[in-house]
Write a protein that holds these residues in place. Structure first.
Motif, PDB file in Angstrom:
ATOM      1  N   LYS A   1       0.835  -1.214   0.000  1.00 22.93           N
ATOM      2  CA  LYS A   1       0.000   0.000   0.000  1.00 22.93           C
ATOM      3  C   LYS A   1       0.869   1.263   0.000  1.00 22.93           C
ATOM      4  N   ASN A   2       0.193   2.417  -0.105  1.00 20.03           N
ATOM      5  CA  ASN A   2       0.855   3.719  -0.144  1.00 20.03           C
ATOM      6  C   ASN A   2       1.958   3.737  -1.209  1.00 20.03           C
ATOM      7  N   ARG A   3       1.624   3.294  -2.404  1.00 19.73           N
ATOM      8  CA  ARG A   3       2.611   3.211  -3.472  1.00 19.73           C
ATOM      9  C   ARG A   3       1.887   3.138  -4.811  1.00 19.73           C
ATOM     10  N   LEU A   4       2.671   3.165  -5.874  1.00 22.54           N
ATOM     11  CA  LEU A   4       2.121   3.067  -7.215  1.00 22.54           C
ATOM     12  C   LEU A   4       2.765   1.908  -7.943  1.00 22.54           C
ATOM     13  N   SER A   5       2.068   1.386  -8.928  1.00 20.59           N
ATOM     14  CA  SER A   5       2.625   0.367  -9.814  1.00 20.59           C
ATOM     15  C   SER A   5       2.062   0.596 -11.198  1.00 20.59           C
ATOM     16  N   ILE A   6       2.787   0.076 -12.201  1.00 20.63           N
ATOM     17  CA  ILE A   6       2.427   0.350 -13.590  1.00 20.63           C
ATOM     18  C   ILE A   6       2.124  -0.955 -14.305  1.00 20.63           C
ATOM     19  N   ALA A   7       0.975  -0.977 -15.020  1.00 24.09           N
ATOM     20  CA  ALA A   7       0.608  -2.139 -15.822  1.00 24.09           C
ATOM     21  C   ALA A   7       1.110  -1.950 -17.235  1.00 24.09           C
ATOM     22  N   THR A   8       1.800  -2.954 -17.761  1.00 23.99           N
ATOM     23  CA  THR A   8       2.279  -2.896 -19.142  1.00 23.99           C
ATOM     24  C   THR A   8       1.135  -3.229 -20.087  1.00 23.99           C
ATOM     25  N   GLU A   9       1.397  -3.048 -21.395  1.00 26.74           N
ATOM     26  CA  GLU A   9       0.369  -3.338 -22.393  1.00 26.74           C
ATOM     27  C   GLU A   9       0.011  -4.822 -22.390  1.00 26.74           C
ATOM     28  N   SER A  10       0.948  -5.675 -22.003  1.00 26.51           N
ATOM     29  CA  SER A  10       0.677  -7.114 -21.998  1.00 26.51           C
ATOM     30  C   SER A  10      -0.129  -7.546 -20.779  1.00 26.51           C
ATOM     31  N   GLY A  11      -0.316  -6.642 -19.823  1.00 29.22           N
ATOM     32  CA  GLY A  11      -1.050  -6.976 -18.616  1.00 29.22           C
ATOM     33  C   GLY A  11      -0.161  -7.241 -17.424  1.00 29.22           C
ATOM     34  N   ASP A  12       1.180  -7.340 -17.639  1.00 28.76           N
ATOM     35  CA  ASP A  12       2.097  -7.508 -16.515  1.00 28.76           C
ATOM     36  C   ASP A  12       2.157  -6.220 -15.705  1.00 28.76           C
ATOM     37  N   VAL A  13       2.541  -6.352 -14.423  1.00 28.27           N
ATOM     38  CA  VAL A  13       2.630  -5.195 -13.538  1.00 28.27           C
ATOM     39  C   VAL A  13       4.074  -5.026 -13.103  1.00 28.27           C
ATOM     40  N   GLN A  14       4.628  -3.833 -13.355  1.00 28.32           N
ATOM     41  CA  GLN A  14       5.987  -3.542 -12.933  1.00 28.32           C
ATOM     42  C   GLN A  14       6.023  -3.264 -11.437  1.00 28.32           C
ATOM     43  N   SER A  15       7.198  -3.375 -10.834  1.00 26.00           N
ATOM     44  CA  SER A  15       7.345  -3.259  -9.387  1.00 26.00           C
ATOM     45  C   SER A  15       6.873  -1.913  -8.892  1.00 26.00           C
ATOM     46  N   ALA A  16       6.369  -1.933  -7.679  1.00 21.25           N
ATOM     47  CA  ALA A  16       5.749  -0.744  -7.106  1.00 21.25           C
ATOM     48  C   ALA A  16       6.777   0.174  -6.470  1.00 21.25           C
ATOM     49  N   VAL A  17       6.426   1.440  -6.405  1.00 14.50           N
ATOM     50  CA  VAL A  17       7.228   2.439  -5.692  1.00 14.50           C
ATOM     51  C   VAL A  17       6.370   2.994  -4.579  1.00 14.50           C
TER      52      VAL A  17
END
Length: 562
Positions: free
Chosen positions: A533-549
């Motif tokens: 929680k208290n962070r962001l993460s990014i979803a790629t076009e393929s649906g994978d999620v990059q590590s959160a900050v």
């Protein structure tokens, strides 16, 4: 928590004080709670209503439709419905109302009750009945037609003049009744009406049931729904009279045309020559006070008078052909100083060597205010004032279409508040409302002016970013500002849990739909929650999620760790 939960304190306050009739209705139709406005509309006390069901008060002819829509809502086919229906008032009369019904669900998503809003339409229906009474009792031939060449509605005067029954006249295109020599002129007049013009004083011959012909004189105009409204007279005898009478009759025709609107006649230099009863009611000036005065000084607001005069001069320069007309909406001034919005149609006819102007005006102020109010309520969240899911999804779909066509950058941030449920549970729903309202305001300050912020439901918010040269970096920076804003203290008791936010980011990729983009951002948001929680993460076009900050690294490079 759903925004329309009956347990919501803010909702309860609005429920009690709303001028609109509101009720909580059980899944089988029992009144669970009603507000004073609904009691006033139906004429029953709260205790009387709570002892029964809405079925008891619904007109039998309307009940099946209402129950069918209710069943579809329970089945999940629709989220809400609107219905014009009749209720039985306590005094026995029928009350026409606009019913809006939304299904409220509990915290587990199970149907809990219906939230009903009831707007009294009795006055509007009474006015419609009065108009219908005028239509059918008028000695003039009145007609409503479509632009495809058929009558839709005729009053009894048509049978009295032409000898045909109403059914016979409605069964055939109206051009079939026209004298062969008048067909071309009649079709040309129809084209004028289809183009939005006004026909006044048009004459043609209609076949009588006895085989003869009757001269009819028409005053017609097209309203915004595409229908033609016609005032028709049998002028057979007048047509046979001396030419000297015809000039006077042309002016009379103008005066009776469109009698349901305010009608103003003007000389070529803008001095009022005619002022009907509806004009008196609309603007507050008696005919004796208005006639002889310049129109611009009487009803044009001071700031628009020069514009009015310039427009009249331009109209004079263009309107050289008989029947030339123009329709628009303009502000107008009443005698009491109040401004109203009027639908304004002005036309010109030559009369005895001079040009004679006529204007039809209809007060559309309340109609415009009502439409704007209804649109705002339908597209915005009542608590935060932000666009709601319906409005946001429409704008997102348009933005996705634009991004696909023009290769523009687009990003979506899906935000869910951390700790919100705990605040609701431990500090109450009023505290939860305060958090949602405050966070909605902070969102607006954390994003760019061009970004779209909306509340989807409960503690879920979204931000849409468009047209950035480096959208990946821009989205992260905006997300980090939101994380910082969310973590700031809220106006809550010190014992309340802390609030934060988890944010999922999805960048538009070729072929993405609005739903797909929202789903990827939602997935990324849940990944951020799972990461602590208290962070962001990014979803790629393929649906994978990059590590959160997380929000503790906000002072560094926005791209660090991603």
């Amino acid at each position: 928590m759903p925004p329309f939960s009956p347990e919501h304190r803010h909702f309860s306050t609005a429920f009690a004080h709303s001028l609109v009739g509101m009720a909580l209705v059980g899944l089988r139709g029992h009144w669970l709670d009603v507000n004073p406005a609904l009691c006033h509309i139906l004429g029953y006390t709260r205790a009387q209503l709570l002892g029964g069901t809405f079925q008891d008060l619904t007109h039998p002819e309307d009940l099946a439709t209402d129950l069918g829509l209710m069943a579809r809502t329970l089945a999940g086919e629709i989220e809400s419905y609107h219905l014009e229906k009749r209720y039985r008032h306590a005094d026995g009369r029928l009350v026409w109302a606009m019913l809006t019904v939304t299904l409220a669900r509990d915290g587990d998503g199970r149907p809990e009750c219906f939230v009903s809003q009831v707007i009294d339409l009795s006055a509007q229906k009474a006015a419609q009945e009065e108009r219908d009474s005028f239509f059918y009792q008028s000695s003039s031939m009145l007609a409503i037609a479509d632009t495809e060449g058929r009558f839709l509605q005729l009053n009894p005067a048509w049978t009295e003049v032409l000898g045909w029954t109403t059914q016979e006249l409605l069964a055939r295109p109206y051009i079939d009744w026209v004298h062969p020599d008048d067909v071309a002129r009649t079709l040309a007049a129809g084209e004028t009406l289809r183009a939005g013009g006004v026909i006044a004083g048009f004459r043609n011959r209609y076949r009588h049931a006895d085989g003869g012909w009757r001269w009819l004189e028409w005053g017609s105009h097209t309203v915004r729904d595409g229908r033609l409204y016609c005032t028709v007279r049998d002028v057979t005898r007048q047509v046979e009279d001396e030419e000297a009478l015809r000039s006077q009759e042309e002016k009379i025709r103008l005066l009776i045309d469109g009698a349901h609107d305010a009608f103003i006649g003007m000389s070529e230099d803008g001095v009022i020559t005619e002022w009907n009863k509806q004009a008196e009611l609309t603007f507050g000036w008696a005919a004796s006070e208005a006639i002889g005065r310049p129109m611009d000084e009487l009803i044009a607001p001071p700031r628009l008078r020069q514009l009015h005069l310039d427009g009249m001069r331009a109209f004079l320069a263009r309107s050289t052909a008989p029947g030339y007309s123009k329709r628009t909406e303009v502000p107008a001034l009443r005698r009491d100083g109040r401004e109203i919005l009027v639908e304004f149609a002005v036309g010109m006819v030559p009369h005895r060597g001079r040009r004679y102007f006529y204007a039809f005006l209809r007060d559309v102020s309340e109609q415009r205010r009502y439409a704007e109010r209804m649109h705002y309520q339908a597209t915005h969240d009542f608590l935060t004032g932000l666009p709601n899911r319906y409005e946001f999804m429409g704008q997102l779909a348009r933005a996705v279409d634009k991004a696909a066509r023009h290769a523009h950058a687009l990003a979506l941030l899906f935000i869910d508040l951390d700790g919100f449920k705990a605040v609701n549970d431990q500090c109450g729903h009023e505290a939860g409302d305060a958090v949602l309202t405050e966070f909605g305001a902070r969102l607006g300050q954390a994003v760019r002016r061009s970004d779209l912020v909306a509340r989807l439901a409960g503690d879920e918010f979204v931000v849409m970013l468009e047209e950035s040269p480096n959208m990946d970096r821009e989205a992260r920076e905006v997300a980090q500002r939101i994380l910082a804003a969310a973590a700031q203290p809220y106006p809550l008791p010190e014992t309340c849990p802390a609030i934060g936010a988890s944010i999922g980011i999805a960048l538009y990729g070729a072929g993405d739909s609005a739903d797909a983009l929202l789903s990827r951002a939602d997935t990324a948001m849940y990944a951020a929650k799972r990461a602590g929680k208290n962070r962001l993460s990014i979803a790629t076009e393929s649906g994978d999620v990059q590590s959160a900050v997380d929000g503790q690294h906000l002072s560094g490079d926005p791209g660090a760790g991603i």
